[in-house]
Design an enzyme around this catalytic site. Structure first.
Site, short mmCIF file in Angstrom:
data_model
loop_
_atom_site.label_atom_id
_atom_site.label_comp_id
_atom_site.label_asym_id
_atom_site.label_seq_id
_atom_site.Cartn_x
_atom_site.Cartn_y
_atom_site.Cartn_z
N HIS A 1 33.74 39.54 41.22
CA HIS A 1 34.71 38.72 42.09
C HIS A 1 35.45 39.84 42.81
O HIS A 1 36.30 39.64 43.81
CB HIS A 1 35.90 38.22 41.14
CG HIS A 1 35.28 36.93 40.52
ND1 HIS A 1 35.81 35.59 40.92
CD2 HIS A 1 34.29 36.83 39.41
CE1 HIS A 1 35.03 34.64 40.06
NE2 HIS A 1 34.28 35.38 39.39
N ASP B 1 40.22 43.94 49.41
CA ASP B 1 40.03 42.66 48.39
C ASP B 1 38.76 41.85 48.52
O ASP B 1 38.06 41.95 49.56
CB ASP B 1 41.10 41.84 48.92
CG ASP B 1 41.69 41.09 47.65
OD1 ASP B 1 41.22 40.45 46.68
OD2 ASP B 1 42.99 40.45 47.94
O1 F6P Z 1 38.87 39.12 40.34
C1 F6P Z 1 40.04 39.76 39.70
C2 F6P Z 1 40.56 39.05 38.95
O2 F6P Z 1 39.79 39.13 37.58
C3 F6P Z 1 41.05 37.57 39.21
O3 F6P Z 1 40.76 36.66 38.05
C4 F6P Z 1 42.48 37.73 39.05
O4 F6P Z 1 43.07 37.56 40.33
C5 F6P Z 1 42.95 38.99 38.19
O5 F6P Z 1 41.76 39.74 38.37
C6 F6P Z 1 43.27 38.61 37.00
O6 F6P Z 1 43.69 39.77 36.65
P1 F6P Z 1 44.13 39.85 34.81
O7 F6P Z 1 43.24 38.93 33.95
O8 F6P Z 1 43.99 41.22 34.52
O9 F6P Z 1 45.58 39.40 34.79
#
Ligand code: F6P
Length: 503
Positions: free
Chosen positions: A155, A363
């Site tokens: 992602h 990003d």
């Molecule tokens: O892709 C990045 C990501 O895994 C997304 O799912 C989300 O924006 C974020 O990071 C979630 O971060 P965390 O699980 O560390 O709160």
């Protein structure tokens, strides 16, 4: 239909509201429509060794989760995934805090996840692993005898190999990723960086059609930009714009234009650079003093990681300074909110904004940019100022694209957005809406799953040359257009169905 097994670090929990972020937005709807098994971390940290798997069934989806110990959470999640991989993959090596003990625990947690998941798998399952927390998982599953098709989707961006080399494990992690049959990225740039890293670290050979040849196997690479449900989000925004909360915000603006930024409080989001741009706007274009207000929602996140705490302190200083320098007794240029705000409310706020300011330093995609477009009133849309280093910039060329490191560029773009005629705003919005209108997370997921089946077909055929796999006369077409070309009779017996309807 083959069962889909999604694996991600975060799994929606029964108690909490849907976790914020791109991964949850992309996968929630897909899993609800299609059903299947969703496996990952429970979100709970326990005192002793957390070996138990909890399983629950909700709306057609089985959720299986494991807990993490405090040490695992610190070393795997905070220190290595978020403290090393996250900044490295976003090309911010100066932020990493590397310790090989963390890397060891990161691998141990992936191994433990593989051990827990393996007995839950059925022979015809399709396994789809997500994101940077789980780079070694495909290899860990293969080591445990799992032969199911495995897809991996990243992602976040994938940085150039010489940046990644700052973490000594990166070579072996790239080799582990290659245990998957299909590896998906948000953009062509990420794919190209990965292919180069695979050549460098794993001796992979590139073949036409985004295929890597490695140790006698073929691994497909593909670009699958994550999407939103544009019509659903547009309807939500229109409805929420009439809610009491959003009307209260509108009244508080007293006729001023709203400039809006919404994200997690994260070093990759370019928040300090954005505030410098806003400061520069008021300095270069004082006509906007008292006529606009900036609302920045930066939801506190990953507090266990030092660079996030440092950023919070710097933001506290700068937001205070900006307001102290420019505010007047009855006006303040900036409102800064670090609480997480409900997504529905954000939809209403986005519709209220004249300018969406989305300027990450880097990003993978940035779904807020797409949500801003979907949220607009087509008769009187706001304008989007977007970082050229967000994956979304590849699709949203009706935005005002800026270099997020350059405060003058941000200031000039915001000035242009604020002063833009209705006709130009409408024209730019139409271009951006056309780019997202017919896409959705469901289609995104279906494309990936179909490509995974195709990739498995290719990987399963002995090394006879690609032409014998797809067609006698042509190299394999790029992912996306190839989905109907491989004949089902060539699929290995494991695959139950060639086409994967999602509802
Ligand atoms: O892709 C990045 C990501 O895994 C997304 O799912 C989300 O924006 C974020 O990071 C979630 O971060 P965390 O699980 O560390 O709160």
């Amino acid at each position: 239909m083959n069962r889909l097994v999604v694996v991600s670090n975060r799994v929606p929990t029964a108690s909490a509201a849907t976790p914020a972020g791109g991964l949850a937005v992309a996968l929630d709807g897909l899993m609800e429509k299609r059903g299947g098994l969703w496996f990952g971390w429970s979100g709970t940290v326990v005192a002793g060794a957390g070996t138990n798997i909890s399983v629950r069934h909700e709306c057609g989806v089985d959720y299986a989760t494991i807990d993490l110990t405090q040490e695992e959470h610190d070393c795997y999640y905070n220190n290595f995934a978020n403290g090393v991989l996250w900044p490295l993959l976003h090309t911010m090596p100066e932020l990493i805090a590397y310790d090989r003990a963390d890397a060891r625990v990161y691998r141990q947690v992936n191994a433990r996840m593989a051990t827990a998941l393996q007995p839950l798998l059925r022979p015809t399952d399709l396994v789809w692993i997500h994101d940077f927390h789980l780079l070694p998982l495909a290899a860990a599953l293969r080591t445990r005898g799992v032969t199911n098709p495995i897809g991996f989707f990243l992602h976040v961006p994938f940085a150039a190999a010489d940046v990644l080399a700052a973490a000594p494990e990166m070579g072996s992690l790239v080799r582990d990723m290659l245990a998957a049959d299909l590896i998906g990225f948000q953009s062509g740039n990420d794919l190209a960086n990965f292919a180069a890293a695979a050549e460098l670290f794993a001796g992979a050979r590139r073949q036409p059609g985004n295929v890597l040849q490695v140790e006698g196997r073929r691994v497909r690479l593909g670009v699958f930009p994550v999407e939103i449900e544009p019509y659903d989000f547009a309807a939500l925004a229109a409805r929420m714009a009439l809610s009491a909360d959003v009307e209260r915000l509108q009244r508080s603006l007293a006729g001023q234009h709203l400039i809006l930024g919404v994200e997690r409080l994260d070093p990759t989001k370019g928040l300090l650079q954005r505030l410098a741009g806003v400061r520069r706007l008021y300095a270069r274009h004082p006509k906007w003093l008292r006529r606009v207000t900036m609302l920045q929602i930066a939801a506190t996140s990953r507090k266990g990681v030092a660079s996030y705490r440092t950023l919070r302190e710097a933001l506290d200083r700068e937001t205070g300074a900006l307001n102290a320098d420019l505010a007047e007794p009855d006006w303040q240029p900036l409102r800064f909110v670090s609480r997480a705000v409900d997504r529905a409310l954000v939809a209403g706020y986005l519709r209220t904004a004249r300018v969406g300011l989305v300027t990450p330093l880097r990003d993978g995609m940035n779904l807020v940019a797409k949500e801003f477009v979907a949220a607009q009133n087509p008769d009187d849309p706001g304008a989007l100022v977007l970082s050229r280093f967000a994956g979304a910039a590849q699709q949203l060329d009706g935005a005002l694209l800026v270099n997020p490191h350059d405060p003058d560029a941000i200031a000039e773009a915001v000035d242009a957005a604020l002063g833009m005629s209705l006709a130009e705003r409408q024209e730019r919005w139409q271009t951006m809406w056309a780019a997202i209108e017919y896409r959705s997370p469901i289609v995104w997921g279906r494309d990936f799953v179909a490509a995974l089946l195709r990739a498995t077909t290719i990987a399963a055929v002995p090394d006879l040359g690609l032409r014998s796999v797809t067609s006698d006369h042509a190299p394999p077409p790029p992912i996306g257009s190839e989905l109907v070309l491989v004949e089902p009779r060539r699929a290995p017996p494991l695959l139950v169905s060639e086409r994967m309807p999602l509802n």
